[in-house]
Design a protein around this motif. Structure first.
Motif, PDB file in Angstrom:
ATOM      1  N   ARG A   1       4.262  13.549  -5.282  1.00  0.00           N
ATOM      2  CA  ARG A   1       3.299  12.488  -5.597  1.00  0.00           C
ATOM      3  C   ARG A   1       3.802  11.193  -4.993  1.00  0.00           C
ATOM      4  O   ARG A   1       5.001  10.965  -4.915  1.00  0.00           O
ATOM      5  CB  ARG A   1       3.139  12.317  -7.114  1.00  0.00           C
ATOM      6  N   CYS A   2       2.888  10.341  -4.595  1.00  0.00           N
ATOM      7  CA  CYS A   2       3.251   9.034  -4.063  1.00  0.00           C
ATOM      8  C   CYS A   2       3.362   8.072  -5.241  1.00  0.00           C
ATOM      9  O   CYS A   2       2.347   7.750  -5.871  1.00  0.00           O
ATOM     10  CB  CYS A   2       2.191   8.579  -3.058  1.00  0.00           C
ATOM     11  N   LEU A   3       4.587   7.629  -5.554  1.00  0.00           N
ATOM     12  CA  LEU A   3       4.828   6.837  -6.755  1.00  0.00           C
ATOM     13  C   LEU A   3       5.709   5.620  -6.458  1.00  0.00           C
ATOM     14  O   LEU A   3       6.499   5.630  -5.514  1.00  0.00           O
ATOM     15  CB  LEU A   3       5.518   7.695  -7.819  1.00  0.00           C
ATOM     16  N   PRO A   4       5.583   4.572  -7.291  1.00  0.00           N
ATOM     17  CA  PRO A   4       6.411   3.376  -7.096  1.00  0.00           C
ATOM     18  C   PRO A   4       7.855   3.621  -7.528  1.00  0.00           C
ATOM     19  O   PRO A   4       8.111   4.260  -8.543  1.00  0.00           O
ATOM     20  CB  PRO A   4       5.735   2.332  -7.989  1.00  0.00           C
ATOM     21  N   VAL A   5       8.782   3.086  -6.736  1.00  0.00           N
ATOM     22  CA  VAL A   5      10.207   3.219  -7.047  1.00  0.00           C
ATOM     23  C   VAL A   5      10.929   1.867  -7.025  1.00  0.00           C
ATOM     24  O   VAL A   5      12.109   1.795  -7.346  1.00  0.00           O
ATOM     25  CB  VAL A   5      10.906   4.203  -6.087  1.00  0.00           C
ATOM     26  N   HIS A   6      10.221   0.809  -6.648  1.00  0.00           N
ATOM     27  CA  HIS A   6      10.833  -0.519  -6.573  1.00  0.00           C
ATOM     28  C   HIS A   6       9.735  -1.573  -6.660  1.00  0.00           C
ATOM     29  O   HIS A   6       8.659  -1.418  -6.086  1.00  0.00           O
ATOM     30  CB  HIS A   6      11.592  -0.666  -5.244  1.00  0.00           C
ATOM     31  N   TYR A   7      10.008  -2.667  -7.397  1.00  0.00           N
ATOM     32  CA  TYR A   7       9.078  -3.789  -7.515  1.00  0.00           C
ATOM     33  C   TYR A   7       9.548  -4.909  -6.593  1.00  0.00           C
ATOM     34  O   TYR A   7      10.742  -5.213  -6.534  1.00  0.00           O
ATOM     35  CB  TYR A   7       9.034  -4.297  -8.961  1.00  0.00           C
ATOM     36  N   GLU A   8       8.613  -5.504  -5.895  1.00  0.00           N
ATOM     37  CA  GLU A   8       8.908  -6.627  -4.998  1.00  0.00           C
ATOM     38  C   GLU A   8       8.007  -7.791  -5.415  1.00  0.00           C
ATOM     39  O   GLU A   8       6.794  -7.629  -5.512  1.00  0.00           O
ATOM     40  CB  GLU A   8       8.600  -6.205  -3.558  1.00  0.00           C
ATOM     41  N   ARG A   9       8.579  -8.939  -5.669  1.00  0.00           N
ATOM     42  CA  ARG A   9       7.788 -10.100  -6.097  1.00  0.00           C
ATOM     43  C   ARG A   9       6.820 -10.520  -4.993  1.00  0.00           C
ATOM     44  O   ARG A   9       7.183 -10.586  -3.821  1.00  0.00           O
ATOM     45  CB  ARG A   9       8.717 -11.250  -6.455  1.00  0.00           C
ATOM     46  N   TYR A  10       5.586 -10.817  -5.384  1.00  0.00           N
ATOM     47  CA  TYR A  10       4.577 -11.267  -4.430  1.00  0.00           C
ATOM     48  C   TYR A  10       4.809 -12.744  -4.117  1.00  0.00           C
ATOM     49  O   TYR A  10       4.788 -13.597  -5.014  1.00  0.00           O
ATOM     50  CB  TYR A  10       3.173 -11.067  -5.002  1.00  0.00           C
ATOM     51  N   VAL A  11       5.052 -13.034  -2.845  1.00  0.00           N
ATOM     52  CA  VAL A  11       5.209 -14.418  -2.389  1.00  0.00           C
ATOM     53  C   VAL A  11       4.372 -14.611  -1.120  1.00  0.00           C
ATOM     54  O   VAL A  11       4.890 -14.976  -0.080  1.00  0.00           O
ATOM     55  CB  VAL A  11       6.692 -14.802  -2.160  1.00  0.00           C
ATOM     56  N   LYS A  12       3.106 -14.280  -1.251  1.00  0.00           N
ATOM     57  CA  LYS A  12       2.123 -14.465  -0.167  1.00  0.00           C
ATOM     58  C   LYS A  12       2.303 -13.504   1.003  1.00  0.00           C
ATOM     59  O   LYS A  12       1.897 -13.792   2.117  1.00  0.00           O
ATOM     60  CB  LYS A  12       2.125 -15.911   0.341  1.00  0.00           C
ATOM     61  N   GLN A  13       2.928 -12.332   0.760  1.00  0.00           N
ATOM     62  CA  GLN A  13       2.995 -11.335   1.817  1.00  0.00           C
ATOM     63  C   GLN A  13       1.567 -10.939   2.184  1.00  0.00           C
ATOM     64  O   GLN A  13       0.660 -10.999   1.361  1.00  0.00           O
ATOM     65  CB  GLN A  13       3.763 -10.083   1.367  1.00  0.00           C
ATOM     66  N   LYS A  14       1.380 -10.523   3.411  1.00  0.00           N
ATOM     67  CA  LYS A  14       0.038 -10.191   3.895  1.00  0.00           C
ATOM     68  C   LYS A  14      -0.196  -8.693   3.871  1.00  0.00           C
ATOM     69  O   LYS A  14       0.672  -7.905   4.254  1.00  0.00           O
ATOM     70  CB  LYS A  14      -0.153 -10.726   5.312  1.00  0.00           C
ATOM     71  N   ALA A  15      -1.396  -8.330   3.432  1.00  0.00           N
ATOM     72  CA  ALA A  15      -1.802  -6.933   3.458  1.00  0.00           C
ATOM     73  C   ALA A  15      -2.378  -6.625   4.827  1.00  0.00           C
ATOM     74  O   ALA A  15      -2.972  -7.484   5.488  1.00  0.00           O
ATOM     75  CB  ALA A  15      -2.858  -6.672   2.385  1.00  0.00           C
ATOM     76  N   THR A  16      -2.182  -5.392   5.266  1.00  0.00           N
ATOM     77  CA  THR A  16      -2.832  -4.936   6.493  1.00  0.00           C
ATOM     78  C   THR A  16      -4.157  -4.294   6.093  1.00  0.00           C
ATOM     79  O   THR A  16      -4.488  -4.236   4.915  1.00  0.00           O
ATOM     80  CB  THR A  16      -1.954  -3.879   7.211  1.00  0.00           C
ATOM     81  N   ALA A  17      -4.889  -3.794   7.051  1.00  0.00           N
ATOM     82  CA  ALA A  17      -6.118  -3.058   6.752  1.00  0.00           C
ATOM     83  C   ALA A  17      -5.832  -1.568   6.598  1.00  0.00           C
ATOM     84  O   ALA A  17      -6.740  -0.779   6.360  1.00  0.00           O
ATOM     85  CB  ALA A  17      -7.139  -3.283   7.876  1.00  0.00           C
ATOM     86  N   VAL A  18      -4.569  -1.188   6.676  1.00  0.00           N
ATOM     87  CA  VAL A  18      -4.166   0.215   6.631  1.00  0.00           C
ATOM     88  C   VAL A  18      -3.930   0.637   5.173  1.00  0.00           C
ATOM     89  O   VAL A  18      -3.158  -0.015   4.455  1.00  0.00           O
ATOM     90  CB  VAL A  18      -2.880   0.443   7.451  1.00  0.00           C
ATOM     91  N   PRO A  19      -4.576   1.718   4.731  1.00  0.00           N
ATOM     92  CA  PRO A  19      -4.358   2.191   3.363  1.00  0.00           C
ATOM     93  C   PRO A  19      -2.894   2.576   3.153  1.00  0.00           C
ATOM     94  O   PRO A  19      -2.232   3.054   4.081  1.00  0.00           O
ATOM     95  CB  PRO A  19      -5.257   3.429   3.240  1.00  0.00           C
ATOM     96  N   CYS A  20      -2.423   2.393   1.952  1.00  0.00           N
ATOM     97  CA  CYS A  20      -1.025   2.684   1.646  1.00  0.00           C
ATOM     98  C   CYS A  20      -0.670   4.153   1.831  1.00  0.00           C
ATOM     99  O   CYS A  20       0.231   4.451   2.608  1.00  0.00           O
ATOM    100  CB  CYS A  20      -0.696   2.258   0.219  1.00  0.00           C
ATOM    101  N   PRO A  21      -1.326   5.066   1.148  1.00  0.00           N
ATOM    102  CA  PRO A  21      -0.891   6.444   1.354  1.00  0.00           C
ATOM    103  C   PRO A  21      -1.361   6.959   2.713  1.00  0.00           C
ATOM    104  O   PRO A  21      -2.490   6.711   3.111  1.00  0.00           O
ATOM    105  CB  PRO A  21      -1.565   7.217   0.218  1.00  0.00           C
ATOM    106  N   PRO A  22      -0.480   7.653   3.431  1.00  0.00           N
ATOM    107  CA  PRO A  22      -0.912   8.237   4.692  1.00  0.00           C
ATOM    108  C   PRO A  22      -2.088   9.185   4.445  1.00  0.00           C
ATOM    109  O   PRO A  22      -2.185   9.783   3.386  1.00  0.00           O
ATOM    110  CB  PRO A  22       0.316   9.001   5.179  1.00  0.00           C
TER     111      PRO A  22
END
Length: 166
Positions: free
Chosen positions: A142-163
């Motif tokens: 399963r594709c699951l979270p393993v680490h939290y990263e604080r949001y500081v205006k990082q940019k999202a791409t148009a690419v979906p997260c799961p392959p």
């Protein structure tokens, strides 16, 4: 220059021997990780019990009971009902973020700031609405979270997260 070359050799060896690509180049949900990492993520970032989120003494009790008291200068938590796992399932990849994925919408995050003194620790809790960024790895297929990263205006791409083939 030499340090960069040594780092590249180290990561190449880690990839070759252990199948562990460097975090900066691993795509979401392609690195294998252990269930322990996922459970540790839940323990450190997802509130598992109900308590008054506006009460500092209630936060202190929760953090002490969960053995998270005074663990680090800033800790971030989300409510269990927000299904942070969905970030790995329906989020977008973070630009130049390796296996990091960003939530499509904002979520409530509680930032707990710890202040250490000679008398011990005290905390300040600040709730905020923000996008959530997590590192997503393959855990027990399963594709699951393993680490939290604080949001500081990082940019999202148009690419979906799961392959698409996960």
């Amino acid at each position: 220059m030499i340090i960069t070359e040594l780092a590249n050799v180290f990561f190449a060896v880690m990839d070759l021997i252990f199948g562990i690509p460097p975090l900066s180049t691993a795509d979401p949900c392609t690195r294998k990780n252990t269930e322990t990492n996922y459970k540790e993520f839940l323990h450190r970032h997802v509130l598992q019990t109900d308590f008054d989120r506006n009460s500092v003494p209630a936060w202190e009790s929760y953090l002490k009971y969960e053995k998270l008291w005074c663990r680090t200068s800033t800790q971030s938590f989300m409510d269990k009902n927000q299904n942070v796992e969905d970030v790995c399932a329906s989020g977008l990849r973070v630009e130049n973020g390796g296996n990091l994925c960003i939530s499509p919408s904002q979520m409530r995050v509680y930032d707990v700031i710890t202040m250490k003194s000679n008398d011990g620790c005290s905390i300040q809790v600040t709730p905020r609405q923000t996008r959530v960024i997590v590192a997503c790895d393959r855990v027990v297929n399963r594709c699951l979270p393993v680490h939290y990263e604080r949001y500081v205006k990082q940019k999202a791409t148009a690419v979906p997260c799961p392959p698409q083939n996960s």
